[in-house]
Every structure is written in structure tokens, then in C-alpha cells.
Design a protein around this motif. Structure first.
Motif, PDB file in Angstrom:
ATOM      1  N   UNK B 107       0.308  -3.823   1.052  1.00 61.86           N
ATOM      2  CA  UNK B 107       0.378  -3.449   2.464  1.00 61.86           C
ATOM      3  C   UNK B 107      -0.973  -3.007   3.028  1.00 61.86           C
ATOM      4  N   UNK B 108      -1.903  -2.581   2.178  1.00 64.74           N
ATOM      5  CA  UNK B 108      -3.222  -2.184   2.659  1.00 64.74           C
ATOM      6  C   UNK B 108      -4.033  -3.426   3.058  1.00 64.74           C
ATOM      7  N   UNK B 109      -4.100  -4.393   2.148  1.00 66.77           N
ATOM      8  CA  UNK B 109      -4.819  -5.635   2.465  1.00 66.77           C
ATOM      9  C   UNK B 109      -4.004  -6.563   3.356  1.00 66.77           C
ATOM     10  N   UNK B 110      -2.717  -6.274   3.509  1.00 66.37           N
ATOM     11  CA  UNK B 110      -1.828  -7.119   4.303  1.00 66.37           C
ATOM     12  C   UNK B 110      -1.801  -8.550   3.740  1.00 66.37           C
ATOM     13  N   UNK B 130       7.216  -2.883   5.145  1.00 70.50           N
ATOM     14  CA  UNK B 130       5.891  -2.256   5.259  1.00 70.50           C
ATOM     15  C   UNK B 130       5.337  -2.359   6.677  1.00 70.50           C
ATOM     16  N   UNK B 132       5.058  -5.077   8.393  1.00 73.41           N
ATOM     17  CA  UNK B 132       4.259  -6.305   8.476  1.00 73.41           C
ATOM     18  C   UNK B 132       5.178  -7.501   8.697  1.00 73.41           C
ATOM     19  N   UNK B 159       4.030 -19.379  16.268  1.00 77.03           N
ATOM     20  CA  UNK B 159       2.678 -19.924  16.138  1.00 77.03           C
ATOM     21  C   UNK B 159       2.015 -20.085  17.495  1.00 77.03           C
ATOM     22  N   UNK B 167      -3.009 -21.133   9.145  1.00 72.34           N
ATOM     23  CA  UNK B 167      -3.695 -19.901   9.566  1.00 72.34           C
ATOM     24  C   UNK B 167      -3.194 -18.669   8.801  1.00 72.34           C
ATOM     25  N   UNK B 189     -10.421 -12.362   3.778  1.00 69.23           N
ATOM     26  CA  UNK B 189     -10.086 -13.035   5.034  1.00 69.23           C
ATOM     27  C   UNK B 189     -10.991 -14.248   5.254  1.00 69.23           C
ATOM     28  N   UNK B 217      -1.471 -14.374   4.172  1.00 69.90           N
ATOM     29  CA  UNK B 217      -1.879 -13.305   5.056  1.00 69.90           C
ATOM     30  C   UNK B 217      -0.655 -12.799   5.823  1.00 69.90           C
ATOM     31  N   UNK B 220       0.329  -7.121  11.046  1.00 69.38           N
ATOM     32  CA  UNK B 220       1.064  -5.929  11.463  1.00 69.38           C
ATOM     33  C   UNK B 220       2.142  -6.289  12.490  1.00 69.38           C
ATOM     34  N   UNK B 289      -0.141  -4.080  22.381  1.00 68.85           N
ATOM     35  CA  UNK B 289      -0.261  -2.838  23.148  1.00 68.85           C
ATOM     36  C   UNK B 289      -0.071  -3.074  24.654  1.00 68.85           C
TER      37      UNK B 289
END
Lengths: 459, 459
Positions: B107-110, B130, B132, B159, B167, B189, B217, B220, B289
Motif C-alpha cells: 500500500x505504500x508503493x501502491x 487499502x 486503493x 480508462x 498504463x 514508476x 500499479x 488512490x 478534490x
């Protein structure tokens, strides 16, 4: 090569050059076309330069190269950092910089069709007239060509959010090693007919074909951009802050780290006081409809690590914060010859990477200055040597090798966005392994059995 | 093939099957593994099925196939729509559905590392724990495998904003046609060491290697999502509205069009009243956001074309609006056998595409229902035939051909995200041209000179 073979090759190269329309064998032109900005100094000059002005010129040069058995080194603007367009005796440079027209810019489809010699900044200026932008933005944007960007799969600051060159290329027109014209991809956003030859060509450093036209995806300019910067006690704290931004699950449009030695160099060049304010600097931007709210989260993630956080409330203030990052490389170039490294690591391991780079500097005695596209885990450790010293041999090379091993130990890669060229071939097998290299050579042989196009580069 | 050759091949296939650990020659299992959800009916059954449970099982099967000269057809969950995993007499199916473990979810590196048989929805459920998600979301998410997604470069609704499978794949572990293991890509990445073999494998329909592990990959989960839907007098108005959304320079996370005949089919299946409310339906989402502000722009772009615009203020209301789109294919499947087309067109030409599809329906007498991933210009015109009628021969095939020529006339493509398989090979050369097909065959020969892996598919 035996002397007879060398002179036979020189004769064939001369024949090729005399048959093409616009060429030069002037030593000044050959010298200008012999290398890039990597610091690599070729042992000899190429036999000459062909200046292509059209697809037909490229086809003719490639056909002559194939029939004469003369290696051809495609060249864009010469701003590469891996010696991928370096050329020497027995080779002819195919200069594509005169093919520099924007053939189409469709603001409705948000697509541009360009020749390879168009400069990255020129395309962005044209797109800006329609409220659009082309995402890949190497630091060399003002002087690098789209063809070179494609050959290296170039990145830049904005790929944190918008991806690298591969994510912005929809289709290509390519002259193959036998002179045939190949069209890959399409003008539509999606498409899966056949293998992904577009992606195969991108980053292949001109060794699989010469890109003579590209269909590119443009993107709408963001409605709002928010900018913040922060100073930290040291680079490890700045790197930890960058990892915290990723862990906060936001999508910065750029996240750039500058270490203390680089801040010092910028101060020296510009008379600023960055180094006094902190031992490292982190610059973040968010964009889109929620840029300010997203920036609040970014700033909140950074704050626990920082000694000072600055928010820019208008474009002028933002540009002032960006200046520190933009001036990093020019400032270092005033200190000596610069070799720009390009390792990639998992994003949570940035702090280990910057600490490791400091250790390499101490161990080898080589001065290393580090900036990073922190959101991608892509670090540019820059070695600076005094005039006359080599950046590709001796202690500098030892340091380059150690950087690669550091990246590998952290689960990373030799090169994030600059490519392999001649400069990094020594470590390529160690990263890719035998099977991968075998497959790559098999593909190369399938497309260019004579090894006419940019031999010895990339793989 | 001569009868002797056929029986010799059958004998070799039997040897292969007897040497592998977990296999079946039961007619029911062979029938279940003989085709996908494209509607394509193979003339014969494969000789047997190998059920791989580990990388070693795959290596063994591929080595035996190579040494015995037996074609091997890799198979994920069998949800493909282009007959890319169809198999017949003389072929052995390599079923990867039992390799279904999520090996790592960081979950840190996703990042997730998965075996090919993991279902798309399973990975998304694990990632959701997580905060994600895995972006590619084919309509078949609940039943399709990641390996199949990779083999076809699958897309889906999301997509529009997050790109297709390519991707979201950072690296692959692949068993080559000679049994060697290849690792492509990386966990970082960015990275540009060597040619982009990861992208070359993605969408190659199992013909260049068998994917046995993928590093993916994750992204979030968006902090906010906004949803709106609108009804229109007719499908051309809805398509024009979708083009207006793109022209408004926003980035919807999904933008889905449903035409009138499909609304009617949904009403019939669910007892809803969509068709009474409009002749076409468009569903839009924005996320991030600034989702609400971006949705205001989206709704404003759509309004001039619409008879009714609905905004969803909470997830339940949003899910109700999404239902119409989600139920489209299941509702059509109640009317007869469905063949799902997959053309792509430039995003400004959607209205011409839907009008053209109506003309094809009138001309051929074939019933066509259209849904579209409108933000990508990717249309799914669905042909529905009565039970017993073929969706791949006769009038249905004529209509498929006309759809391709329509897409081509509009500057588009034969297939946006489903692939070529056996179903669309007839039109492949017309889209790609001779040089591209030659290059693709050369690459195929370089990697699989014996044509062991999924022969006859993709190219």
C-alpha cells in the motif's frame, strides 16, 4: 577493424554522402554532430552529416546506408544525456533537426502531428495558444526535440501526474532500416490492433527505426494550479517528506527535490540564500479543479518534516519558487563539467537513496549534487568535475557504477528517463538479465539485421 | 492438413498431456476451454487442457509444446470477445485460472504483484481494503482475469481518466515460447533500460509469451466522486453532448453513452422507463478534490443537448444512475446471442459514428444496439441475433465489416480494447498495412519461430 576495412567503410560512407542532397563533411559540422550533452567524448569524428529535410531524404539516406553497409546515427537536437546519438569514424549522422514543422494541431481532438525536429517548447507554445499543453517536459524543453524525446522516452517534472513520453504518443511514422515506411498507432485515444509497435519504438534510441512524424496527445491546460515549497534540516528529511506526500494518496502535478549542495551552487550562481534557509528543498504543485484543497493535503504531509513551508498565492510567487529548481542544472554547469545521473527507486525508499548517494560521494571523493522527480522516485545525482577531467572515466565512472548498484539494491533501475546510450551499457545486463537482452537483440535483428541504425546503443 | 499429419499431431498432443501434472481430455472440459464469450464457435475441440498451478507447470507445458511441435493456446477466464483464446483440434489449451494468488500488495508503493488468474474484481476488492484501486475495469470485471486483461490490453469505463491496462502494468514475468523465463519492466514508476518489452507483451494475445506474473500499479481511491446523467431526444444529440464534454477541456473519470434501442432492452429486462424519458442516455462522473466543480462544467456542456439532466447527490443515487449502463449487456443477452463490437473513432466524430451505425443496421437488417466509452471515442455496437443464428457469419459478419469501414472512414480503428483474435483478422491488413503486418510477423518469428503460442491470433 583492419585498416583496409576502415578505409573501405570510409569510401562507402563518402559515396553515401555524395549521393544525398544536403550533407557536410566539414570537420566543424562533424564535430558538432559527434556527441550530445552527456559529457561523453567520442574517440573520433563521424565521416559526415546528412541533413534530412523531408521523409524522402530520410528514406534515401537509410536505403543508401543499407545498400552500402554504412552505420547511420539518427540525431535530434543533440541534448541527450546518455551518449545515444554519439557517432564516430565509419558512421554517418542523420540529422533530423531541419524537419521541424508542426503539421497539424487539432484543438478539438487535442492532437498534434509533428515532424521530429520540432522543439518541445515550440510545440508547447503552439498548444498554449489553444489552452492545451504537451505533457512531457524535460529540463531541456527549450532546446530538445520531440524526435529525441521519443527516442529516449523522455520524462520531466510533469510526468508525476501526466506520464512520460509513451503516455503522450498515439502514433508514429517510422522509416525502417531497409527504407520501408511504417505507420504505427492511430489518432484515436484507444486501439489494440496488432502488437504495440508505437511503444516498442519509443525509447529505442533510434535503433529500430527513424521517427519521421509523430501523432501526439495534447491535454487541456489546468484551470487552477497551486504551488508550495518547503525547506528541511537535511535531504533525508526532504526525501521522507516526499514519500509522505505519496503515502497521503494525492496526485501532485510535480514534486521536485533539491539537496543542500545544489542549493549552495544555486546561491553561488544567483546570489540567493536558499542554503542558509535549509539543508534541502522540496517543491510541490497540484492542478485541476481541486488544486487548492489537494495542496492543503500536500502541505500537511510535508509540514512535520519541514523547517519552513511557503505557499504561493499567485503565478508570480509560484514562478519564484520554481526558479530554485529550474536554476539547479545551469548553476552546476558554472562549477564544472556536469554528468547527470538518472536512477529510479521505489517511491518509499527515497530517503535511503539520497543517504546512499552521500555515502558514494564520500567513498569515491566525487562531488555529487542531487535533484529528484520525487513523485516518481526518479533521482538525478549530478557529478561535477573540473574542466579537463572526464565525467565518463575514472572516479566519475566508479561513482556512476555505484549509483546503479545502489538503485538495484533498493529495487530500482539504472535509468528513469535518460536512456542507456553508450554511457550505461556496462550495467545493462546486470539489470535486465541474459534472457531479456537476448530477446531485445532478437527484435533488433528482426528489424535491422544489418545493424545499420545506431549500432551499439540502447541494448 | 493431411490425415496422417493430423493423427501424428494428435499423438504428440497426447504425449504432452500425459507428461503434465494436471490435465484433462474430458470432452466437457475441452468444450469449456474451446472458446470465449465472442460468440465464435470453433469447428472442433482442442485435444486437451493443461491446468497450470505454478510457473514451473507453465514452463514444463511450453517446453513440451516446443519439443513436440504442439500449438498451445493460453487461456485466462475465457471472457474474451474476439476469439483470441479459441482452440481446436491439434491444439492444447494452457489454462492459467488456477494461478490466482495475489502475491504482494504494497500500500505504500501502491503496487500489487499478482498471478495471471486473479480476477479483476478480486484485485480491486483487495486494493479497496487499502483505499486503493486497480484502474482497468472491463464490464466483465467480476469474471475476467488480470492475465486476460493483459493479453488484450483491456480497457473499461475508468480508462477515460486512468488509461488502459498498459498504463497500469509496471512489469511482467513471462514464459517465452522456448520455455525461458523473461522479466520485463520493474517496480519503479519510470524506467527506460532497453526496449519496452512490457508494452510489447501487453495486447499480444498470448502469442509472444505466457504471462505468469504481473507487477501492477494501483491508484488512490478518489476522495470525492460526482455523478450526473442526462437524457436526449436521440443518440446523435447524446453523441454531440459527449463531444462537447471533451471540447470543454475537462477530464471525466467516466463518460458512458447508451442508445435508444439499448434503453428499450434494459426497460424490458428491468421494468424501468428509460426509453420513455429519452432516445439516448449519457452518464458522466468526475472525481478528485474538485469533482463537484468539474461536474458543474460537465453538466453545463451537456445541458444544451439534453431533455433532462440528473445529478446524484450521494453514492446510492449515483449507483442508481450507473445501473442503466451496467445492465446494458445483461439485458441484451436476454434478447438473443450478442456480439459486442468495439470500434474507436476520434472523439469529435462520435455523432457521425452513431448515425453511421444506424445506417448499417438499416442496410443489413441486423439489429445493432450501441453503448460507448464516449470520452475515448470507443463504441461498442452490439449485434443481437436469435438463438441458432451465427454472430460471426452471414449478415452479422457483413455488419461487422461495415462497422470497421465506418470506423476507418472516420479516422478510427477496428478495435479499441477487445483485440483481434480470430474474429477481426479479415480486416487487420486493411487497417495496419503490409509493412506493419510484416514487422509484426518478424517480431513474432523472432520470439516464437515454431509458432507454438496461440498461432493464428492477433496478427
Amino acid at each position: 577493424m583492419e585498416t583496409d576495412a576502415v578505409s573501405a567503410l570510409a569510401g562507402r560512407a563518402a559515396e553515401l554522402l555524395s549521393a544525398c542532397r544536403s550533407t557536410s563533411t566539414d570537420p566543424a559540422d562533424r564535430s558538432a554532430a559527434a556527441t550530445d550533452r552527456s559529457g561523453f567524448v567520442p574517440a573520433s569524428l563521424p565521416d559526415g552529416v546528412v541533413y534530412a529535410e523531408s521523409v524522402d531524404d530520410v528514406v534515401q539516406a537509410v536505403r543508401l546506408a543499407a545498400s552500402h553497409g554504412v552505420p547511420l546515427v539518427p540525431r535530434g537536437a543533440g541534448t541527450g544525456l546518455a551518449a545515444a546519438s554519439s557517432a564516430g569514424a565509419g558512421e554517418v549522422v542523420l540529422d533530423l533537426s531541419r524537419m521541424n514543422r508542426i503539421l497539424d494541431l487539432d484543438p478539438v481532438e487535442q492532437i498534434a502531428v509533428v515532424e521530429p525536429g520540432v522543439l518541445n517548447a515550440e510545440l508547447n507554445a503552439a498548444a498554449a495558444g489553444h489552452g492545451l499543453f504537451y505533457a512531457p517536459d524535460p529540463a531541456s524543453t527549450a532546446i530538445c526535440s520531440i524526435g529525441g524525446n521519443i527516442a529516449t522516452n523522455a520524462g520531466g517534472m510533469r510526468c508525476a501526474k501526466y506520464g512520460v513520453t509513451r503516455e503522450s504518443v498515439l502514433g508514429l511514422r517510422v522509416v525502417l532500416a531497409d527504407g520501408r515506411e511504417l505507420r504505427t498507432g492511430r489518432r484515436t485515444i484507444k486501439g489494440v490492433t496488432g502488437y504495440d509497435l508505437t511503444a516498442l519504438m519509443i525509447g529505442s534510441e533510434g535503433a529500430l527505426g527513424v521517427v519521421v512524424e509523430a501523432t501526439l496527445r495534447l491535454r487541456p491546460a489546468p484551470v487552477t494550479t497551486a504551488t508550495a515549497a518547503a525547506f528541511f534540516p537535511d535531504v533525508a528529511a526532504a526525501a521522507a517528506a516526499a514519500s509522505a506526500v505519496i503515502a497521503a494518496r494525492i496526485q501532485p502535478s510535480l514534486l521536485e527535490l533539491v539537496d543542500g549542495p545544489t542549493l549552495e551552487a544555486i546561491d553561488l550562481a544567483l546570489g540567493t540564500d536558499y542554503r542558509r534557509r535549509g539543508g534541502a528543498f522540496l517543491l510541490g504543485q497540484t492542478d485541476g479543479f481541486g488544486a487548492q484543497a489537494e495542496m492543503d493535503v500536500l502541505a500537511g504531509a510535508v509540514e512535520p518534516f519541514a523547517t519552513e513551508v511557503l505557499r504561493a498565492d499567485d503565478p508570480v510567487a509560484a514562478e519564484a519558487l520554481l526558479a530554485a529548481r529550474r536554476e539547479a542544472i545551469p548553476s552546476l554547469e558554472k562549477l564544472g563539467r556536469v554528468s547527470i545521473g538518472d536512477i529510479g527507486v521505489p517511491r518509499g525508499r527515497l530517503a535511503e537513496a539520497v543517504t546512499g548517494l552521500q555515502e558514494i560521494s564520500e567513498r569515491t571523493g566525487v562531488r555529487i549534487f542531487t535533484i529528484a522527480h520525487a513523485a516518481d522516485g526518479n533521482l538525478h545525482p549530478m557529478i561535477v568535475v573540473r574542466p579537463g577531467e572526464s565525467v565518463t572515466e575514472g572516479p566519475a565512472k566508479t561513482a556512476l557504477g555505484e549509483m546503479f548498484h545502489l538503485a538495484k539494491r533498493l529495487g530500482g533501475t539504472l535509468t528513469g528517463e535518460h536512456g542507456v546510450g553508450l554511457l550505461k551499457r556496462d550495467w545493462l545486463r546486470d539489470e535486465l538479465g541474459d534472457v531479456s537482452l537476448d530477446v531485445q537483440h532478437a527484435i533488433r535483428r528482426a528489424l535491422d539485421p544489418q545493424a545499420i541504425l545506431n549500432p551499439g546503443k540502447a541494448i
